[in-house]
Design a protein around this motif. Sequence first.
Motif, PDB file in Angstrom:
ATOM      1  N   ASN A 118      22.223  22.316   7.026  1.00 57.01           N
ATOM      2  CA  ASN A 118      21.935  21.055   7.709  1.00 57.01           C
ATOM      3  C   ASN A 118      23.165  20.158   7.767  1.00 57.01           C
ATOM      4  OD1 ASN A 118      19.139  21.529   8.241  1.00 57.01           O
ATOM      5  ND2 ASN A 118      18.748  21.199   6.051  1.00 57.01           N
ATOM      6  N   GLY A 119      24.317  20.769   7.752  1.00 58.69           N
ATOM      7  CA  GLY A 119      25.548  19.996   7.804  1.00 58.69           C
ATOM      8  C   GLY A 119      26.692  20.795   7.242  1.00 58.69           C
ATOM      9  N   GLY A 120      27.892  20.270   7.404  1.00 60.88           N
ATOM     10  CA  GLY A 120      29.067  20.937   6.858  1.00 60.88           C
ATOM     11  C   GLY A 120      29.827  21.764   7.875  1.00 60.88           C
ATOM     12  N   VAL A 121      29.164  22.198   8.946  1.00 61.99           N
ATOM     13  CA  VAL A 121      29.848  22.964   9.993  1.00 61.99           C
ATOM     14  C   VAL A 121      29.551  22.323  11.341  1.00 61.99           C
ATOM     15  CG1 VAL A 121      29.858  25.183   8.790  1.00 61.99           C
ATOM     16  CG2 VAL A 121      27.892  24.556  10.173  1.00 61.99           C
ATOM     17  N   GLU A 122      30.452  22.527  12.259  1.00 64.89           N
ATOM     18  CA  GLU A 122      30.256  21.978  13.594  1.00 64.89           C
ATOM     19  C   GLU A 122      29.153  22.752  14.299  1.00 64.89           C
ATOM     20  OE1 GLU A 122      33.915  22.025  15.676  1.00 64.89           O
ATOM     21  OE2 GLU A 122      34.949  20.700  14.259  1.00 64.89           O
ATOM     22  N   VAL A 123      28.560  22.116  15.306  1.00 62.57           N
ATOM     23  CA  VAL A 123      27.466  22.743  16.058  1.00 62.57           C
ATOM     24  C   VAL A 123      27.933  24.064  16.674  1.00 62.57           C
ATOM     25  CG1 VAL A 123      25.994  22.519  18.095  1.00 62.57           C
ATOM     26  CG2 VAL A 123      26.248  20.594  16.523  1.00 62.57           C
ATOM     27  N   ALA A 124      29.139  24.080  17.215  1.00 61.76           N
ATOM     28  CA  ALA A 124      29.646  25.307  17.852  1.00 61.76           C
ATOM     29  C   ALA A 124      29.724  26.448  16.847  1.00 61.76           C
ATOM     30  CB  ALA A 124      31.017  25.047  18.465  1.00 61.76           C
ATOM     31  N   ASP A 125      30.176  26.150  15.627  1.00 67.30           N
ATOM     32  CA  ASP A 125      30.240  27.186  14.590  1.00 67.30           C
ATOM     33  C   ASP A 125      28.850  27.665  14.203  1.00 67.30           C
ATOM     34  OD1 ASP A 125      32.940  27.257  14.519  1.00 67.30           O
ATOM     35  OD2 ASP A 125      33.177  26.235  12.591  1.00 67.30           O
ATOM     36  N   GLN A 126      27.935  26.733  14.069  1.00 70.85           N
ATOM     37  CA  GLN A 126      26.578  27.115  13.676  1.00 70.85           C
ATOM     38  C   GLN A 126      25.931  27.996  14.752  1.00 70.85           C
ATOM     39  OE1 GLN A 126      24.096  23.807  12.552  1.00 70.85           O
ATOM     40  NE2 GLN A 126      22.671  25.088  11.404  1.00 70.85           N
ATOM     41  N   LEU A 127      26.151  27.648  16.014  1.00 74.98           N
ATOM     42  CA  LEU A 127      25.606  28.460  17.099  1.00 74.98           C
ATOM     43  C   LEU A 127      26.264  29.841  17.132  1.00 74.98           C
ATOM     44  CD1 LEU A 127      25.401  25.748  19.911  1.00 74.98           C
ATOM     45  CD2 LEU A 127      23.463  26.891  18.779  1.00 74.98           C
ATOM     46  N   SER A 128      27.557  29.889  16.865  1.00 70.71           N
ATOM     47  CA  SER A 128      28.243  31.183  16.817  1.00 70.71           C
ATOM     48  C   SER A 128      27.682  32.051  15.702  1.00 70.71           C
ATOM     49  CB  SER A 128      29.745  30.984  16.615  1.00 70.71           C
ATOM     50  OG  SER A 128      30.314  30.301  17.709  1.00 70.71           O
ATOM     51  N   ALA A 129      27.445  31.423  14.535  1.00 72.62           N
ATOM     52  CA  ALA A 129      26.870  32.156  13.402  1.00 72.62           C
ATOM     53  C   ALA A 129      25.490  32.700  13.760  1.00 72.62           C
ATOM     54  CB  ALA A 129      26.793  31.250  12.181  1.00 72.62           C
TER      55      ALA A 129
END
Length: 847
Positions: free
Chosen positions: A97-108
């Motif tokens: 719920n935080g700590g990474v950018e949205v783009a990184d989270q979507l890539s993951a």
Amino acid sequence: MTLLEVNPEHARQAAKLVEIRAELDSLATQHCNACMGKGPAPDFSVVPGLLKEVTAMHEQLPELERAKADMMLGCGWHMLHEDEKALDPLLRVMYSNGGVEVADQLSAILVVMQILRKKGSWDTIVQAGSKAFEVDGGQWADPVLPFLKGVALARLNKPAEAADFLEEAINMNAGFKQAYLEFDQAATTLRDFERCRRVAQKLVQHGGHWVSCWQRPLHFHAGEDPKVTSQPWYDPDKFELVRCLEDNVAVIQGELAALCARPSYRWGGVGTAHRGNQNSSHDADLVAAGEWQEVVLLGDSDECIDNCSHCPAQEAQHKASLSAVGAMYLNDVTTAVDGMDGNVFAGVPWLKRRIVSSNEMLGCMQLLAVQSTFKQWSSLSVQPPGKGEQTLSEESILSKTQVYVLCIPSRLKHAQKLMKRWGFNAVFVPGPDKREPPGCMGQSLGGVAVSLQSGSHQLRMDLDDLVASGVITEGYLDVIWQDVEYMPEGKVACHLGHLNILQRFLASESLGRVQADAVRKAYALIFEDDLEPGQPALAAELRDFLSRVPTDFDLLHLGFVRESLEARKAVDSGGQVFRSVEALGRHAYLVNKRVAELLVEHTLPMYNHGDKMFQQVYQKHNLKAYHPKEPLFYQDRINFESELTERWKPSRAFQPTSDNDFIRDCDRPEMLRRHERKMQEQTEIMAMQSKVSSVLFLNIDGVLNRQKTPSSSSRCGRALPGPLRILARVLQRAPSCVVLTSPWRLDERYAGRFSSALAREGVPWAQAVLAVTPDGRGRGFEGAELKLLEIRSWLESNTWVEEWAILDCLDLTGLDESLHGRVVCTDCRSGLQEEEAELLVNILTGT
């Protein structure tokens, strides 16, 4: 003020994470560019070390920074194809719920869904898709996300939900072919055929794959609804397409008659690549026997466009509602069907009675099988193509052809299946198989003895004996060395196998070498044993090509590689037959007896590789060699390892250019897999080399070959078999890093040749991968002094070395007394000998 700002250790770790992330991002970018052919492949050997650093600091990181570390761990392991290790950290990123950018989270999330798809974890994929939609504020960041969620729902037997998400993916990317196919299955399960065609029309309008929405639902046979069955007539009340054909039969008949009246018009063989629809070669399996041909009006080629220009009424109707429609014949439609009543197809046994394989064939079948007007078609008296043209009948060529297959024992069953599939009665000519155990190799090739190395299953031909017996020339030894990736045993055995077949083809009846009917054949069609089965239409495509070749042909390259696309010229009006310019390859070719004689006469003894000698013969003698627009036969480079080379190569029909590498799509995954394996091997090599502490400085001329004087130079740096094997045994007993000091090291290809030669003698690749001393020219030294300067410079840069030795035909100890006990000097006239090898082992092992 944040915790990182008041905690120096956390600040250091955060900075280190930024540094590692930048390096991983750079490697990922290089990898993407390499996959697109825009640059060299990256060196992933540093990745394990980077991931080890991240793992070591992971638990000490604050929660927000830990999510960033998880992103690096997941993507790093995924980069190394360690998906089991990548999954857990990526799942933590997905649920964070935080700590990474949205783009990184979507890539993951995207990577997670792809990994889970391989594992069949459909429920978790659905959850991941929902999370991606939530993370991006109620929208999809990429069409792959709703696509994967839709696939998962379909596998969970939820077709309604699946269809909705798959259609969302299609709306985002109108050319998403796989999404259309998945959607079509889901909508067909729902029996919503109108929706099938409505969505399919989007792909038709986009271009590619389908040419009419009426190709959906899948071939009109879904569930309990009316479907195509093995019957001669179709009820117009059940099939709209049939009613349309009946209503328009007069128009169709008139336009077809006008089309066939054109002097230059050629019918297309059913299921061939030349029929006017390049993507429908699979339709050939509709025909059980005979030569059925057709006119295709709605397709994806220039021929279809040309056909439509002469059939405007039908084109308008097809674009409105129908798929491709044509007419088939068996040499003469009148003979085949005129006067038959009732169940017409019961009287035409040449046509398979089965569900047809595509809507295009459905159109053809229905057009031909409209009972109330069927006899009208016989009045067209359609004639076979090619009448009056200067071409041979494909049947006349094949009836005068003996088919041969050069086949090693382990591939015999595969070759037999291919011949049965293509309908050829072939003679199988055995060749030596390197995998056969001793005792199975008691044979000879053209009088040349073949033996096995003691305790090995590796075929061994003595090259000196081959020179002495006139099988190869002395010059061919240099060719072999410069192309050291090729296995000379395989090259020689393959060529002698082809000559054996050509000699059998030429043999007189009195020799008793072949059956009398084979001797009288005018042509020989020769296959190798590692071919792809090809499409079901392959046999029909071959016949179509043979019907087009000029009557005066000498040689036909039915399979070829590395032709010049720019230099070749078409010799027929249809652009389907080309004059061979630089075509290579002997996996499928057809020759007449004159050419067979020339090939036997001018390619023994071998002075070059067999396929290159064949090329030189047809070029030098100006033979009329032709080939099709694309190869009809391809070698199966994925399921069969080459018997001729140790390095895997994709099959390229044409010489690569800056714009096109001409690697087939079916070969690219294997090429990528091999590249990744090579990168892994390099990582392992580096790890093994890190354990080696001894170095051998190696000269070539006068050491691994024979020279008149220590300063003499060979033509290409070729190592003789005897000294090379002695060196290999030294390296096996005393593992060492080999550093070339010879002037040959300045040839950028030489190290690769020599590495391959060492590896073939059993030296592990970790040692066979060579280093070279720096180029010290221009510093005022030459000869032995220059060589010694270069060795010292290399040692100064590599302080890890514990033991080292110099192997040379020059005695360097006169220049530096400290070299006593380090230099092993060979006699340049004999090269490396066993007693010198013992000295080397003692020095390198420190004994």
